[in-house]
Design an enzyme around this catalytic site. Structure first.
Site, PDB file in Angstrom:
ATOM      1  N   CYS B 131       0.821  -1.213   0.000  1.00 12.50           N
ATOM      2  CA  CYS B 131       0.000   0.000   0.000  1.00 12.50           C
ATOM      3  C   CYS B 131       0.853   1.261   0.000  1.00 12.50           C
ATOM      4  O   CYS B 131       1.274   1.742   1.046  1.00 12.50           O
ATOM      5  CB  CYS B 131      -0.943   0.018   1.199  1.00 12.50           C
ATOM      6  SG  CYS B 131      -2.001   1.479   1.219  1.00 12.50           S
ATOM      7  N   CYS B 134      -0.673   4.221   1.957  1.00 14.48           N
ATOM      8  CA  CYS B 134      -0.565   4.190   3.427  1.00 14.48           C
ATOM      9  C   CYS B 134       0.850   4.447   3.895  1.00 14.48           C
ATOM     10  O   CYS B 134       1.103   5.297   4.732  1.00 14.48           O
ATOM     11  CB  CYS B 134      -0.919   2.818   3.981  1.00 14.48           C
ATOM     12  SG  CYS B 134      -2.351   2.099   3.292  1.00 14.48           S
ATOM     13  N   ASP B 135       1.752   3.624   3.376  1.00 16.62           N
ATOM     14  CA  ASP B 135       3.085   3.567   3.967  1.00 16.62           C
ATOM     15  C   ASP B 135       4.108   4.427   3.242  1.00 16.62           C
ATOM     16  O   ASP B 135       5.215   4.615   3.739  1.00 16.62           O
ATOM     17  CB  ASP B 135       3.563   2.106   4.003  1.00 16.62           C
ATOM     18  CG  ASP B 135       2.614   1.223   4.815  1.00 16.62           C
ATOM     19  OD1 ASP B 135       2.032   1.735   5.781  1.00 16.62           O
ATOM     20  OD2 ASP B 135       2.444   0.047   4.479  1.00 16.62           O
TER      21      ASP B 135
END
Ligand code: FAD
Lengths: 78, 301
Positions: B131, B134-135
């Site tokens: 992701c 997200c990261d």
């Protein structure tokens, strides 16, 4: 006794947004660190959790990785 | 007690199916792993009508708000494990229990494919992620590798060039695929190095990712990176639906009314063989599936 809650997150991660919303909805006060813009806090999170995925929730020193609603809920008595 | 309907999944397809079911006053529940599905993981969305520009998480939050406005019962962090047809009812078995309904809509979408190389499992969330949205921000100022050469890889690369020091795109095909506008942006960016025709052999490191071993032009090389973003495509979440017909890709076969081979079982969105995989298409398919299920139940009464 109120517990000490800290959320390590990034602004764009959907589960971070949901984790924080969940705490807010349940009137839990928490400190918040954006690990994307704060490298020191990012290191702190990696050290505490041994990994780099967000969110990480620290509840009185116990670490929950990811938005595990049940675990967070039971630890906070929600 | 049997419900009228069970919706499996709460991505764009499942959420829209739920909104339509609520408006039809059906007695139903939603069972889902998460809310928002892939839409929540998308970076920038610029092709959902009514929004010239919206981020994936924002759009997913809007979808959720719309669904919650009807007070729908949503069983979250619960996944369908098995689908059973028993006379006129369909049973959905999850890891927590069993539910019964006259009709079911499968809207369980797709998940990221894994690389299947040594080090992948070990370093998951230790520098390796599926992701970028997200990261990604955790890798500011670092060198990262994106694995893949299609739209999702390009999307991840475009997000990461804003953050990282150096971005490698590791593509096993001779050329990058995907949207040409994104491709041009990537290829002309000096912080990006595209390695075409490169196979990933292993992910290496101590406690966290330190490098990626690739093979290109018959030569093995080690690229030092701290972040690895796997973007090699998606597979349908259709395994639990053993009784349902699928195509070679594992996508559930549907007709234009969203019906599957099993009466009462409908399917919508990315988990199906619908020709294109887009948020607006999944949403539209979700609404069609509920309208179809509604007619099916009315006929049965
Ligand atoms: C990085 C990225 C960028 C994208 N950008 C765009 C874009 O700009 N524009 C666009 O239109 N589309 C875009 N897409 C595609 C779009 O996100 C998908 O087409 C759309 O989300 C599909 O919706 P869906 O509801 O069919 O499935 P999904 O979004 O995959 O949702 C599936 C849902 O089912 C749940 N689920 C899965 N298995 C089970 C189970 N066994 N039991 C219960 N629940 C289950 C999941 O938790 C999830 O809630 C993008 C996709 C990605 C990955």
């Amino acid at each position: 006794m109120e517990k000490n809650v800290t959320v390590y997150s990034t602004p764009t991660c959907p589960f971070c947004i949901r984790a924080k919303q969940y705490l807010k909805d349940n009137n839990i006060k928490f400190a918040e660190h954006d690990v994307g813009s704060n490298p020191e806090k990012a290191q702190e999170m990696i050290k505490k959790s041994g990994q780099m995925g967000v969110p990480v929730v620290d509840i009185d020193g116990s670490i929950v990785i990811g938005f595990d609603k049940e675990k967070i809920g039971s630890m906070l008595g929600i | 007690m049997a419900y009228d309907l069970i919706v499996i999944g709460a991505g764009p397809a499942g959420i829209t199916a739920a909104v339509y079911a609520a408006r039809k006053k059906m007695n139903f529940i939603v069972i889902t792993g998460d809310i928002g599905g892939q839409a929540a993981w998308s970076g920038d969305v610029e092709n959902y009508t009514g929004y010239q520009f919206v981020t994936g998480p924002e759009l997913a939050a809007k979808f959720e708000e719309h669904m919650r406005a009807y007070g729908i019962t949503v069983k979250e962090q619960e996944e369908a494990r098995e689908l059973i047809r028993d006379k006129a009812v369909i049973r959905v078995r999850t890891e927590r229990g069993e539910y019964e309904a006259r009709a079911v809509i499968i809207a369980s979408g797709k998940v990221s494919k894994e690389l299947g190389v040594p080090g992948e499992k070990e370093f998951k969330n230790k520098g390796l992620t599926y992701c970028a949205t997200c990261d990604g921000p955790l890798f500011s100022g670092k060198s990262v590798a994106i694995i893949g050469g299609g739209n999702s890889a390009l999307d991840a690369a475009l997000q990461l060039v804003k953050i990282a020091k150096k971005v490698y795109v590791i593509n096993n095909m001779p050329k990058l695929g995907g949207d040409h506008v994104m491709r041009e942006k990537i290829e002309s960016n000096p912080a990006v190095q595209v390695l075409n025709g490169a196979a990933v052999l292993a992910i290496t490191g101590e406690n966290m990712v330190a490098g990626i071993k690739v093979k290109r032009l018959d030569k093995e090389e080690m690229i030092p990176v701290e972040g690895i973003f796997v973007e090699i495509g998606l597979i349908p979440n259709s395994k639990f639906a053993g009784i349902i017909d699928k195509n070679k890709l594992g996508e559930i076969k549907i007709n234009s009314n969203n019906e599957t081979n099993v009466p009462g079982v409908f399917a919508a969105g990315d988990v199906t063989d619908v020709p294109e995989k887009q948020i607006i298409i999944a949403a539209g398919e979700g609404s069609k599936a509920t309208l179809g299920a509604f007619k099916y139940i009315s006929r049965m009464r």
